[in-house]
Design a protein around this motif. Structure first.
Motif: not given
Length: 684
Positions: A224-230, A273-279, A319-323
């Motif tokens: 999810p967003k906002g978890t400090g990944k980058s 690589f930031d913002e790597f996801a996105g179909k 990610t856009q969806h739940t696990v």
């Protein structure tokens, strides 16, 4: 300072800084943390409060005078002209002007170009040629009639990073800390308060450091967003670079065939690589193919020549969806761009960080305690890249023969990286080695299990290991335990475009018992839960065993702090939900008095007693004055004893003051702590 802070300052004098100082001095300076901590390390690396305050003012003054804000660049240029020479803090890059056969520097914020820079400086700091380096530089101004000449002269340049360190001293100091103390020191060093994280969550944070200490390590984190990944890759180290996933090209990343210049992988230890996801993102197929070869073989081609590099590759995205949704309808790589949604590319990933386990960053999660000046830790990790710790488990354990060479490489590299971070001195116990081996296996298994869903040509692999006696230990991912009905499926797209799902047989012994004991007939049993596991609630876990009881005794010495009292209130809510409206239930609590706030504790109990009485629950309590109770259990008058090794304190920290957070309202959305529960039939 607490005891750990005192110990940190004792064994690493001059190399640690209080982490809240970064926020205190940053102001509106848009610079990485390692730049600020470099300056703080010069003036505030001490435990003396007066020196710290004086140092803060000095650093603020340096930033005020010398850090170049873009909107003040004109003023700084004027100062350089009027004074003839001026010191600035800016991001500097360089290019070769092959027409004039000279190197020219460009100052990012100051906005000046074509500043002559000597070849000796370029040789000493080659990263100037690729994306730039934060530096402290002395600039001179000398007007000339020559229109082709620049009036700006670079008289001195010093990259903002540590010049030397004592590695042997680092190892000796490590021996003075327990494993838990050392982990907390590292978590504080990256800016977080370790009290807000469970043990598994701390390890997950530290996994992010492996690309800095392990060569050619391939890591992905989706969540999810906002978890400090980058955050780590942009702020932590001068040896790593964070780029947008849509901005990278083959010449920029690997080699420019026109100029012959090596790309990012030749100059940086870690390329993220930031913002790597996105179909919908457009991706160059040639880039993906070269990345596949580089991630597998550490090499890439430039025409007829093959070149090698050792940069680690990190991919982070949202990610856009739940696990459970992803597991039911697709897979955990579902959000990647189409060109990267390729089994050959994904098979090169050594570890998949489950970003959904990482908490969204909140204010109270930041540390105000001491940690390493990040540049010092960055240099230590960089020096560890030349070491190999991947064989350190060989005396105690061996991997299953089912595990393929590529799986084995991923496990070994993760294990080696964690050993370097946690046990650089090599002194780990058997249990400590086993813990990080299991963690390494789980991260690679998460990758391989998803590949089996994407590509049916991948065979089922039994991810397990053996000890010296031959005892086998299977490993499961946490989401495999949480969602067993969805996890073992193969997702395939038919020629008609329809998605079909087939259940795979799981490896025997991997899956635990179901998460909730919703048996038609209640049974005596023992359940274990992993840290960060979700889907758990008092209603599902305890409710069936409380139904029908008219007297319940809870023994838990730790119902003192507000969150513990709230847990007990939620337990009373469970009792109410599972009793008939026309029945009354007595609940008696045996606990210990809070030495500091006993009156507040009693007041909370009185309020609960009053509230419970209105819904048919008679709540009473007593304090054990002997101070000898340690066991935590629940006993009912209809034949059940529930032994909880953590009592009711089974959930991780969550935002209790935010009424719009589902974790606040519904227990099943909270990550839990590691705990065990035993349901025992007892004689009345």
């Amino acid at each position: 300072m607490n005891t750990l802070d005192q110990k940190i300052n004792q064994w690493f004098p001059g190399l640690v800084v209080r982490k809240d100082l970064v926020r205190a001095v940053r102001g509106n300076a848009i610079v990485p943390s390692y730049v600020l901590e470099y300056l703080l390390g010069q003036y505030c690396a001490t435990s003396d409060e007066a020196t710290i305050q004086a140092g803060i003012e000095t650093v603020r003054e340096i930033l005020r005078k010398h850090y170049v804000h873009r909107n003040e660049a004109g003023l700084i240029r004027s100062n350089i002209r009027e004074k003839g020479r001026y010191k600035v803090i800016d991001k500097i890059s360089a290019v070769l002007n092959y027409k004039s056969d000279v190197y020219e520097a460009q100052f990012s914020n100051l906005g000046i170009k074509k500043v002559l820079i000597d070849s000796g400086t370029i040789k000493a700091h080659p990263k100037l040629l690729v994306s730039g380096v934060w530096c402290i530089a002395d600039i001179e101004y000398e007007f000339t009639e020559d229109k082709n000449a620049s009036p700006w002269l670079l008289s001195a340049l010093k990259p903002i990073q540590l010049s030397n360190f004592d590695f042997d001293g680092y190892l000796e100091a490590r021996r003075q800390f327990t494993t838990s103390e050392w982990i907390d020191l590292l978590v504080q060093s990256i800016g977080f308060n370790p009290e807000m994280f469970g043990h598994r969550s701390k390890l997950t944070q530290l996994i992010r450091l492996i690309p800095f200490c392990e060569r050619n390590y391939n890591l992905i984190e989706l969540g999810p967003k906002g978890t400090g990944k980058s955050h780590i890759y942009s702020e932590f180290s001068p040896h790593g670079i964070l780029i947008s996933g849509g901005e990278v090209t083959v010449p920029k990343l690997f080699v420019n065939n026109t100029t012959g210049m090596i790309g990012l992988v030749g100059y940086w230890d870690c390329v993220a690589f930031d913002e790597f996801a996105g179909k919908q993102k457009r991706v160059d197929k040639a880039l993906v193919d070269i990345m596949k070869n580089y991630m597998a073989n550490k090499s890439f081609s430039r025409g007829v020549e093959t070149l090698g590099a050792e940069a680690s590759m990190v991919f982070v995205g949202n990610t856009q969806h739940t696990v459970p949704y992803m597991l039911k309808h697709s897979d955990l790589f579902d959000d990647l761009p189409g060109k990267f949604y390729d089994s050959a590319f994904l098979d090169r990933i050594h570890f998949y960080i489950p970003g959904w386990e990482v908490d969204i960053i909140r204010g109270e999660m930041f540390s105000s305690n001491y940690g390493f000046v990040v540049d010092y830790l960055a240099e230590i990790l960089r020096s560890l890249r030349s070491h190999d710790y991947s064989d350190r488990y060989g005396d105690c354990f061996s991997l299953s023969s089912d595990i393929t060479t590529r799986d084995r490489d991923g496990i070994n590299k993760t294990f080696s990286g964690l050993m370097k971070i946690l046990y650089p001195h090599g002194e780990a116990t058997r249990d400590e080695i086993e813990e990080i081996l299991r963690f390494a296996i789980e991260g690679r298994k998460r990758v391989k299990d998803q590949l089996m869903r994407i590509d049916s040509t991948y065979g089922n692999v039994r991810f397990s290991y053996f000890d010296t006696s031959g005892q086998i230990y299977p490993v499961a991912t946490l989401e495999e335990q949480e969602y067993p009905n969805h996890y073992h499926k193969t997702i395939a797209v038919g020629e008609d475009g329809n998605i079909t799902a087939a259940v795979q047989p799981s490896a025997p012994g991997v899956l635990p018992e179901p998460l909730t004991p919703a048996d038609p007939v209640l049974q005596a049993k023992h359940l274990s839960f992993q840290e960060n596991q979700k889907g758990l609630s008092f209603d599902a876990l305890l409710g069936p065993y409380l139904r029908g009881a008219t007297a319940i005794t809870v023994t838990d010495p730790y119902i003192r702090l507000f969150y513990q009292v709230r847990n007990f209130m939620e337990f009373l809510e469970t009792v109410v939900k599972h009793k008939a409206p026309d029945e009354e239930v007595s609940v008696h609590l045996v606990t210990m008095a809070d030495e500091l706030k006993s009156e507040q504790q009693k007041d909370n109990f009185e309020k609960m007693k009053e509230a419970a009485g209105t819904v048919g629950v008679n709540f009473t309590w007593e304090f054990d004055d002997t101070g000898t109770i340690h066991a935590r259990h629940i006993v009912t008058n209809h034949g059940w004893k529930i032994s909880l090794d953590r009592g009711l304190d089974i959930f991780q920290h969550y935002e209790m003051n935010d009424v719009f957070t589902f974790a606040n309202r519904l227990q099943q959305y909270r990550p839990c702590k590691a705990f065990e529960v035993t349901f025992i039939r007892h004689q009345l």
